[in-house]
Write a protein that holds these residues in place. Structure first.
Motif, PDB file in Angstrom:
ATOM      1  N   MET A  37      -9.279  -8.167 -14.170  1.00  0.00           N
ATOM      2  CA  MET A  37      -8.455  -7.061 -13.679  1.00  0.00           C
ATOM      3  C   MET A  37      -8.140  -7.244 -12.200  1.00  0.00           C
ATOM      4  N   LYS A  38      -7.051  -6.628 -11.796  1.00  0.00           N
ATOM      5  CA  LYS A  38      -6.675  -6.535 -10.397  1.00  0.00           C
ATOM      6  C   LYS A  38      -6.483  -5.058 -10.053  1.00  0.00           C
ATOM      7  N   PRO A  39      -6.758  -4.653  -8.822  1.00  0.00           N
ATOM      8  CA  PRO A  39      -6.489  -3.266  -8.447  1.00  0.00           C
ATOM      9  C   PRO A  39      -4.987  -2.993  -8.375  1.00  0.00           C
ATOM     10  N   ALA A  40      -4.607  -1.766  -8.658  1.00  0.00           N
ATOM     11  CA  ALA A  40      -3.179  -1.419  -8.649  1.00  0.00           C
ATOM     12  C   ALA A  40      -2.539  -1.685  -7.293  1.00  0.00           C
ATOM     13  N   ASP A  41      -3.296  -1.497  -6.220  1.00  0.00           N
ATOM     14  CA  ASP A  41      -2.694  -1.692  -4.899  1.00  0.00           C
ATOM     15  C   ASP A  41      -2.653  -3.160  -4.487  1.00  0.00           C
ATOM     16  N   ALA A  42      -2.992  -4.080  -5.419  1.00  0.00           N
ATOM     17  CA  ALA A  42      -2.767  -5.508  -5.168  1.00  0.00           C
ATOM     18  C   ALA A  42      -1.321  -5.903  -5.438  1.00  0.00           C
ATOM     19  N   LEU A  43      -0.533  -4.988  -6.012  1.00  0.00           N
ATOM     20  CA  LEU A  43       0.866  -5.297  -6.310  1.00  0.00           C
ATOM     21  C   LEU A  43       1.683  -5.518  -5.041  1.00  0.00           C
ATOM     22  N   VAL A  44       2.568  -6.493  -5.104  1.00  0.00           N
ATOM     23  CA  VAL A  44       3.656  -6.643  -4.124  1.00  0.00           C
ATOM     24  C   VAL A  44       4.924  -6.359  -4.907  1.00  0.00           C
ATOM     25  N   VAL A  45       5.492  -5.183  -4.719  1.00  0.00           N
ATOM     26  CA  VAL A  45       6.633  -4.743  -5.517  1.00  0.00           C
ATOM     27  C   VAL A  45       7.921  -5.243  -4.867  1.00  0.00           C
ATOM     28  N   VAL A  46       8.694  -6.013  -5.626  1.00  0.00           N
ATOM     29  CA  VAL A  46       9.910  -6.645  -5.107  1.00  0.00           C
ATOM     30  C   VAL A  46      11.114  -6.050  -5.822  1.00  0.00           C
ATOM     31  N   ASN A  47      11.988  -5.421  -5.082  1.00  0.00           N
ATOM     32  CA  ASN A  47      13.193  -4.842  -5.669  1.00  0.00           C
ATOM     33  C   ASN A  47      14.172  -5.933  -6.097  1.00  0.00           C
ATOM     34  N   ALA A  48      15.005  -5.615  -7.066  1.00  0.00           N
ATOM     35  CA  ALA A  48      15.997  -6.565  -7.561  1.00  0.00           C
ATOM     36  C   ALA A  48      16.873  -7.064  -6.417  1.00  0.00           C
ATOM     37  N   GLY A  49      17.028  -8.369  -6.333  1.00  0.00           N
ATOM     38  CA  GLY A  49      17.878  -8.971  -5.312  1.00  0.00           C
ATOM     39  C   GLY A  49      17.218  -9.175  -3.973  1.00  0.00           C
ATOM     40  N   ASP A  50      15.997  -8.656  -3.789  1.00  0.00           N
ATOM     41  CA  ASP A  50      15.303  -8.786  -2.513  1.00  0.00           C
ATOM     42  C   ASP A  50      14.400 -10.014  -2.505  1.00  0.00           C
ATOM     43  N   THR A  51      14.074 -10.476  -1.298  1.00  0.00           N
ATOM     44  CA  THR A  51      13.052 -11.490  -1.091  1.00  0.00           C
ATOM     45  C   THR A  51      11.937 -10.847  -0.290  1.00  0.00           C
ATOM     46  N   ALA A  52      10.758 -10.747  -0.885  1.00  0.00           N
ATOM     47  CA  ALA A  52       9.636 -10.067  -0.244  1.00  0.00           C
ATOM     48  C   ALA A  52       8.748 -11.061   0.492  1.00  0.00           C
TER      49      ALA A  52
END
Length: 233
Positions: free
Chosen positions: A53-68
């Motif tokens: 498992m990973k914690p939920a706040d380990a996410l890096v949320v990347v919007n469509a078309g963006d480069t994070a």
């Protein structure tokens, strides 16, 4: 209700074609779930599925078309990419049968399971848990969630990852050792799945190291691209 400090905001992922966001509950990950990657990691044969498992706040949320930006984590000199199909659970349940699993899926996304491989290898040698290698900050990049109805036949989708324009990983979702429905059946026997759960379903062969400055582009048919740049620590 009064808290001793302000709770952290709910982690959420955008949904393609909707102003609504998907609130994240837990992140489950399936280990060694493609034959070629299992062999790559030293395993032969169809072993029983196992999870971390990973914690939920380990996410890096990347919007469509963006480069994070993806920060290079501490304590490692061998950060690996693992491109994965992510299944978003919209209806919870316990002991879900594989034949009913589709009723519980909200949608799909492109994800990366970033891994501190040197730390994982050391933990394996010592027979210790992998948490430090898998569940660190920013270890779970993810793109927007595409609704099931808009994703087509996901079992026929291609999955791939490029680093600096050079292909590192490519396979088909059909080559999962434990398919999506079987994975949900096994997971829900161990945990009561909840709306908001994400399942990272495993990575094909070709995992490898990235360094600051690298551009990662992951893709799955009908789900778009997930693009990140690795940043210096």
């Amino acid at each position: 209700m009064t808290f001793v400090f302000d709770p952290a905001p709910t982690v959420s992922v955008p949904v393609v074609g909707s102003p609504l966001r998907f609130p994240v509950h837990r992140i489950y990950c399936v280990a060694r779930n493609y034959v070629d990657h299992a062999i790559e990691m030293g395993q032969i044969g169809r072993e029983a599925p196992f999870f971390f498992m990973k914690p939920a706040d380990a996410l890096v949320v990347v919007n469509a078309g963006d480069t994070a930006d993806l920060p290079y984590p501490s304590l490692t000199h061998n950060l690996h990419h693992e491109i994965e199909l992510v299944v978003a659970i919209g209806k919870g349940g316990k002991n879900i049968k594989a034949v009913d699993a589709h009723q519980h899926i909200f949608g799909y996304a492109v994800g990366l399971d970033m891994t501190r491989r040197d730390l994982q290898n050391e933990m394996k040698k010592q027979g210790r848990p992998w948490c430090i290698a898998k569940g660190f900050d920013h270890s779970a990049p993810i793109g927007p969630i595409t609704l099931v109805a808009d994703a087509g036949d996901i079992t026929q989708a291609e999955i791939a990852l490029q680093v600096n324009g050079v292909e590192r990983q490519r396979s088909q979702i059909a080559k999962l050792i434990w398919n999506i429905a079987e994975t949900i059946e096994h997971l829900s026997a161990a945990w009561a799945l909840q709306p908001g759960d994400l399942i990272y379903t495993g990575t094909p062969a070709g995992v490898g190291a990235v360094v600051p400055g690298d551009l990662l582009t992951g893709s799955i048919t009908a789900l778009g691209d997930l693009t990140l740049t690795v940043q210096a620590a």
